[in-house]
Design an enzyme around this catalytic site. Structure first.
Site, PDB file in Angstrom:
ATOM      1  N   ARG A 196      -4.658  11.324  -1.853  1.00 23.11           N
ATOM      2  CA  ARG A 196      -4.501  10.259  -0.851  1.00 23.11           C
ATOM      3  C   ARG A 196      -3.078  10.290  -0.308  1.00 23.11           C
ATOM      4  O   ARG A 196      -2.119  10.415  -1.053  1.00 23.11           O
ATOM      5  CB  ARG A 196      -4.778   8.894  -1.485  1.00 23.11           C
ATOM      6  CG  ARG A 196      -4.482   7.690  -0.559  1.00 23.11           C
ATOM      7  CD  ARG A 196      -3.089   7.135  -0.795  1.00 23.11           C
ATOM      8  NE  ARG A 196      -2.855   5.858  -0.099  1.00 23.11           N
ATOM      9  CZ  ARG A 196      -1.682   5.247  -0.005  1.00 23.11           C
ATOM     10  NH1 ARG A 196      -0.621   5.802  -0.581  1.00 23.11           N
ATOM     11  NH2 ARG A 196      -1.543   4.117   0.630  1.00 23.11           N
ATOM     12  N   VAL A 197      -2.954  10.216   0.992  1.00 23.92           N
ATOM     13  CA  VAL A 197      -1.639  10.148   1.632  1.00 23.92           C
ATOM     14  C   VAL A 197      -1.581   8.857   2.437  1.00 23.92           C
ATOM     15  O   VAL A 197      -2.481   8.569   3.222  1.00 23.92           O
ATOM     16  CB  VAL A 197      -1.401  11.363   2.565  1.00 23.92           C
ATOM     17  CG1 VAL A 197      -0.052  11.241   3.258  1.00 23.92           C
ATOM     18  CG2 VAL A 197      -1.482  12.656   1.771  1.00 23.92           C
ATOM     19  N   GLY A 198      -0.535   8.076   2.216  1.00 18.90           N
ATOM     20  CA  GLY A 198      -0.372   6.827   2.938  1.00 18.90           C
ATOM     21  C   GLY A 198       0.517   6.991   4.150  1.00 18.90           C
ATOM     22  O   GLY A 198       0.633   8.067   4.736  1.00 18.90           O
ATOM     23  N   ASP A 199       1.223   5.915   4.493  1.00 18.01           N
ATOM     24  CA  ASP A 199       2.044   5.932   5.702  1.00 18.01           C
ATOM     25  C   ASP A 199       3.358   6.682   5.553  1.00 18.01           C
ATOM     26  O   ASP A 199       3.898   7.211   6.532  1.00 18.01           O
ATOM     27  CB  ASP A 199       2.362   4.491   6.114  1.00 18.01           C
ATOM     28  CG  ASP A 199       3.290   3.817   5.100  1.00 18.01           C
ATOM     29  OD1 ASP A 199       4.470   3.592   5.416  1.00 18.01           O
ATOM     30  OD2 ASP A 199       2.838   3.528   3.979  1.00 18.01           O
ATOM     31  N   THR A 228       7.304   1.903  -1.979  1.00 23.67           N
ATOM     32  CA  THR A 228       8.120   2.933  -1.351  1.00 23.67           C
ATOM     33  C   THR A 228       9.612   2.636  -1.379  1.00 23.67           C
ATOM     34  O   THR A 228       9.998   1.497  -1.563  1.00 23.67           O
ATOM     35  CB  THR A 228       7.627   2.967   0.116  1.00 23.67           C
ATOM     36  OG1 THR A 228       6.230   3.125   0.081  1.00 23.67           O
ATOM     37  CG2 THR A 228       8.256   4.030   0.928  1.00 23.67           C
ATOM     38  N   THR A 267       7.585  -0.047   4.537  1.00 20.46           N
ATOM     39  CA  THR A 267       7.111  -0.173   3.160  1.00 20.46           C
ATOM     40  C   THR A 267       5.985  -1.193   3.135  1.00 20.46           C
ATOM     41  O   THR A 267       5.990  -2.144   3.922  1.00 20.46           O
ATOM     42  CB  THR A 267       8.253  -0.606   2.222  1.00 20.46           C
ATOM     43  OG1 THR A 267       7.685  -1.042   0.970  1.00 20.46           O
ATOM     44  CG2 THR A 267       9.067  -1.754   2.799  1.00 20.46           C
ATOM     45  N   GLY A 268       5.022  -1.000   2.250  1.00 19.42           N
ATOM     46  CA  GLY A 268       3.925  -1.963   2.165  1.00 19.42           C
ATOM     47  C   GLY A 268       2.594  -1.270   1.959  1.00 19.42           C
ATOM     48  O   GLY A 268       2.529  -0.149   1.445  1.00 19.42           O
ATOM     49  N   HIS A 269       1.517  -1.915   2.393  1.00 20.48           N
ATOM     50  CA  HIS A 269       0.177  -1.354   2.225  1.00 20.48           C
ATOM     51  C   HIS A 269      -0.011  -0.219   3.229  1.00 20.48           C
ATOM     52  O   HIS A 269      -0.108  -0.440   4.431  1.00 20.48           O
ATOM     53  CB  HIS A 269      -0.884  -2.437   2.417  1.00 20.48           C
ATOM     54  CG  HIS A 269      -2.270  -1.932   2.159  1.00 20.48           C
ATOM     55  ND1 HIS A 269      -3.221  -1.831   3.130  1.00 20.48           N
ATOM     56  CD2 HIS A 269      -2.841  -1.456   1.011  1.00 20.48           C
ATOM     57  CE1 HIS A 269      -4.336  -1.323   2.609  1.00 20.48           C
ATOM     58  NE2 HIS A 269      -4.125  -1.093   1.330  1.00 20.48           N
ATOM     59  N   GLY A 270      -0.031   1.016   2.717  1.00 21.11           N
ATOM     60  CA  GLY A 270       0.030   2.207   3.553  1.00 21.11           C
ATOM     61  C   GLY A 270      -1.041   2.302   4.611  1.00 21.11           C
ATOM     62  O   GLY A 270      -0.774   2.658   5.763  1.00 21.11           O
TER      63      GLY A 270
END
Length: 310
Positions: A197-200, A169, A220-223
């Site tokens: 798929r939608v992340g954070d 991100t 930022t990172g693993h959603g």
């Protein structure tokens, strides 16, 4: 008040051949946002401008340069938030918009809603005159090759995130001369993600949050990990409890690592103008401008500074 801006280009295992371009990109974006505030622009203007610069830079996983889902398609997510009023706008699974952060701002300013997704977001973009681009125009040759490689070896998103095949991100936070704060976050997600798929990133309180009473954060990172701990809001909770900006991020990232084994990073600017950029991944390109000084880094515990050249 003195304007402050902090920008990140994603927390992940950035390979050496992308290191310089990543640092140069965040330095340029932070400088552009800072100068906008110096000219009288708001924190909201600054974070949108900075994130647009990163979306336009194919080095980063947002807009041009975004990663591909399992079907080989670009799907983009973004959020922007105004700390003065708590107004926010977000879009998710947008396919052919070069600057989703500007579409997110239009959602905030021109609708009664906070988030629009997929086809509806594109219909809204058309109605307010935001131009579309051919989806292929957002895909780099490098990303197409990496996607083919990931598909060939059936690599899952968790493995991808923890390797140099991962990508992430971009985001910005700012406090302007009036003391207002804002955040913006934008992403193409994780390579090989499921369709839709939608992340954070576009989720208020997870990918970003801004409140004049505490500060502004972009994550930022693993959603999926960030969503589980609502990382942006968690960081500001610690700020509200009296922790300094660096400690607030560190405590929150440690909790995310311990509780759900997730890695990531964040940038924050508090209502007082204190800022920080911290991460638990191998690297995160970041830059900040405060009092005509440009700060930046890439590796853990690394911090460089130079006088801003306009």
């Amino acid at each position: 008040m003195k304007p402050v801006i902090v920008v990140h280009g994603g927390a992940w295992a950035i390979p050496d051949d992308m290191a310089k371009a990543s640092v140069d990109g965040v330095k340029s974006a932070a400088t552009a946002g800072f100068l906008a505030m110096k000219r009288g622009g708001s924190a909201l203007d600054a974070v949108e401008l900075a994130v647009r610069a990163l979306e336009d830079n194919p080095t980063f996983d947002a807009g041009h340069g975004a990663v591909l889902n399992t079907n080989g398609e670009v799907e983009l997510d973004s959020i922007i938030m105004d700390g003065r009023t708590l107004a926010a706008g977000a879009v998710s699974s947008v396919k052919n918009i070069a600057n989703p952060v500007s579409l997110a701002r239009a959602v905030m300013e021109k609708t009664d809603h906070i988030m629009l997704t997929d086809r509806g977001a594109n219909m809204f973009a058309e109605s307010v005159g935001i131009p579309t681009v051919p989806t292929d125009a957002l895909v780099t040759e490098c990303e197409r090759k990496e996607w083919e490689k990931a598909k060939k070896y059936a690599v899952g998103v968790k493995e991808l995130f923890n390797s140099q095949w991962g990508h992430d991100t971009v985001g910005a936070v700012a406090r302007d001369c009036s003391g207002n704060v804002a955040c913006a976050t934008s992403t193409g997600g994780i390579r090989n993600k499921m369709v839709a798929r939608v992340g954070d990133s576009p989720i208020i309180g997870s990918g970003g949050y801004a409140d004049n009473l505490s500060g502004a954060v972009s994550c930022t990172g693993h959603g999926e990990s960030i969503l589980k701990v609502t990382l942006a809001r968690l960081i500001l909770f610690h700020v509200e409890q009296g922790k300094g900006a660096p400690e607030a991020i560190e405590v929150s990232l440690r909790y995310m690592g311990d509780r759900v084994q997730g890695g990531g990073g964040a940038i924050v600017v508090s209502q007082t103008g204190e800022w920080a950029a911290k991460f638990t991944t191998e690297r995160m390109a970041w830059a900040a401008v405060e009092r005509e000084v440009l700060w930046y880094g890439l590796n853990p515990k690394e911090e460089f500074k130079e006088t801003l050249t306009q």
